[in-house]
Design an enzyme around this catalytic site. Structure first.
Site, PDB file in Angstrom:
ATOM      1  N   ASP A 158     -10.893   1.751 -24.464  1.00 37.89           N
ATOM      2  CA  ASP A 158     -11.494   1.835 -23.140  1.00 37.89           C
ATOM      3  C   ASP A 158     -11.182   3.088 -22.379  1.00 37.89           C
ATOM      4  O   ASP A 158     -10.368   3.889 -22.764  1.00 37.89           O
ATOM      5  CB  ASP A 158     -11.144   0.685 -22.176  1.00 37.89           C
ATOM      6  CG  ASP A 158     -10.104  -0.217 -22.649  1.00 37.89           C
ATOM      7  OD1 ASP A 158     -10.509  -1.125 -23.332  1.00 37.89           O
ATOM      8  OD2 ASP A 158      -8.921   0.010 -22.333  1.00 37.89           O
ATOM      9  N   ARG A 197      -4.105  -7.792 -20.546  1.00 30.70           N
ATOM     10  CA  ARG A 197      -5.071  -7.435 -21.584  1.00 30.70           C
ATOM     11  C   ARG A 197      -4.493  -6.457 -22.608  1.00 30.70           C
ATOM     12  O   ARG A 197      -5.109  -6.212 -23.647  1.00 30.70           O
ATOM     13  CB  ARG A 197      -6.364  -6.896 -20.974  1.00 30.70           C
ATOM     14  CG  ARG A 197      -6.200  -5.655 -20.166  1.00 30.70           C
ATOM     15  CD  ARG A 197      -7.476  -5.311 -19.434  1.00 30.70           C
ATOM     16  NE  ARG A 197      -8.539  -4.853 -20.319  1.00 30.70           N
ATOM     17  CZ  ARG A 197      -8.540  -3.692 -20.962  1.00 30.70           C
ATOM     18  NH1 ARG A 197      -7.523  -2.881 -20.845  1.00 30.70           N
ATOM     19  NH2 ARG A 197      -9.544  -3.349 -21.735  1.00 30.70           N
ATOM     20  N   PRO A 222       0.810  -1.233   0.000  1.00 29.02           N
ATOM     21  CA  PRO A 222       0.000   0.000   0.000  1.00 29.02           C
ATOM     22  C   PRO A 222       0.837   1.275   0.000  1.00 29.02           C
ATOM     23  O   PRO A 222       0.312   2.353  -0.285  1.00 29.02           O
ATOM     24  CB  PRO A 222      -0.848  -0.113   1.276  1.00 29.02           C
ATOM     25  CG  PRO A 222      -0.321  -1.263   2.040  1.00 29.02           C
ATOM     26  CD  PRO A 222       0.511  -2.102   1.131  1.00 29.02           C
ATOM     27  N   GLU A 252       0.539  -7.143   7.351  1.00 28.72           N
ATOM     28  CA  GLU A 252       1.283  -6.705   8.536  1.00 28.72           C
ATOM     29  C   GLU A 252       2.631  -6.138   8.135  1.00 28.72           C
ATOM     30  O   GLU A 252       3.205  -5.329   8.849  1.00 28.72           O
ATOM     31  CB  GLU A 252       1.520  -7.873   9.509  1.00 28.72           C
ATOM     32  CG  GLU A 252       0.255  -8.497  10.061  1.00 28.72           C
ATOM     33  CD  GLU A 252      -0.164  -9.739   9.288  1.00 28.72           C
ATOM     34  OE1 GLU A 252       0.184  -9.839   8.089  1.00 28.72           O
ATOM     35  OE2 GLU A 252      -0.845 -10.593   9.870  1.00 28.72           O
TER      36      GLU A 252
HETATM   37  N1  ADE Z   1      -1.318  -4.901   0.125  1.00 31.20           N
HETATM   38  C1  ADE Z   1      -2.280  -4.518   0.986  1.00 31.20           C
HETATM   39  N2  ADE Z   1      -2.982  -3.492   0.508  1.00 31.20           N
HETATM   40  C2  ADE Z   1      -2.449  -3.201  -0.721  1.00 31.20           C
HETATM   41  C3  ADE Z   1      -2.734  -2.223  -1.707  1.00 31.20           C
HETATM   42  N3  ADE Z   1      -3.709  -1.330  -1.574  1.00 31.20           N
HETATM   43  N4  ADE Z   1      -1.979  -2.222  -2.822  1.00 31.20           N
HETATM   44  C4  ADE Z   1      -0.983  -3.108  -2.970  1.00 31.20           C
HETATM   45  N5  ADE Z   1      -0.670  -4.038  -2.072  1.00 31.20           N
HETATM   46  C5  ADE Z   1      -1.393  -4.082  -0.953  1.00 31.20           C
END
Ligand code: ADE
Length: 251
Positions: free
Chosen positions: A166, A151, A86, A113
């Site tokens: 698209d 794709r 994330p 985690e």
């Molecule tokens: N792992 C947990 N959440 C994630 C996200 N939003 N993007 C990429 N990997 C992740």
């Protein structure tokens, strides 16, 4: 193109890549997608791949050794190692195109985690997030990246033109689409689409795409490459006109 997905939960990714368009692309040899069980690269009788984090705090962290060993085993000269996390750069169609140009992607699915920081420092070439929310792990993000990249490979989509049309292909959202029946629950398909006039249809579609983008994602219009006719349409939207009044006049 080859994509390796390294994960502690292979079954989370095996289903989706065997189905539908991805499954067909694999069968036809257009893309080589491999699911790699991280546990096979973990040492010891119990093949432990995660551990408590130094300094305390809840949650297990993926150990560096199995990830380094997996990448070492999988690596080819042109491989790019991408950690799904994330905290990575936010995935977009542009990044899909960029990764699509790489011959071999090694996608590392982290767990929520955390992953030992040395993976980020010394193993991953790139870190990608699929959006500002936290999932339980990188498996679904790895699938998202795989799908978006696959794709774009010529031949994967049935209709060669499809990926060029698209949403986001040109930095705009796609306009509305219809199929049969011509009338459904009192809602009619716009006459222009039934007219057979391809030039008019193209103009209508362009105006609708612009309108939808203007309505829902005006931020995209700041970076989209617009033709002069399209710029004129957007000007009309700014002055309060809708697409139905504007598109007929646009050249
Ligand atoms: N792992 C947990 N959440 C994630 C996200 N939003 N993007 C990429 N990997 C992740």
């Amino acid at each position: 193109m080859r994509i390796d997905i390294v994960t502690l939960f292979p079954r989370m990714v095996e289903g989706p890549i065997a189905e539908s368009i991805l499954g067909r692309a694999r069968e036809r040899g257009l893309i080589d997608i491999r699911v790699v069980n991280l546990r096979e690269y973990a040492e010891g009788r119990h093949r432990v791949a995660d551990d408590y984090q130094f300094g305390g705090g809840g949650g297990m962290v993926l150990k560096p050794e199995p990830l380094f060993a997996a990448v070492e085993a999988l690596r080819t000269p042109r491989a790019r190692v991408v950690l799904l996390d994330p905290r990575g750069r936010r995935f977009t169609q542009e990044i899909a195109r960029e990764l699509g140009a790489v011959a071999h992607l090694i996608l590392l699915a982290g767990r929520y985690e955390g992953v030992d920081e040395r993976v980020s420092t010394a193993l991953a070439d790139d870190e990608v997030s699929i959006g500002d929310y936290v999932l339980t792990g990188g498996e679904l993000p790895a699938l998202v990246v795989t799908d978006a990249v696959a794709r774009l490979i010529p031949g994967v989509l049935g209709d060669a033109a499809a990926a060029g049309q698209d949403s986001f292909a040109r930095g705009l959202l796609e306009g509305p689409q219809y199929t049969r029946p011509e009338e459904f629950h009192g809602m009619r398909v716009p006459d222009v689409l039934l007219s057979g006039d391809h030039q008019m249809i193209a103009r209508w579609r362009r105006a609708q795409a612009l309108w939808r983008t203007w309505q829902r994602r005006p931020d995209l219009l700041e970076t989209a490459e617009l033709t002069p006719a399209e710029q004129k349409l957007v000007e009309e939207f700014r002055r309060g006109k809708g697409p139905d009044e504007s598109w007929m006049r646009s050249a």
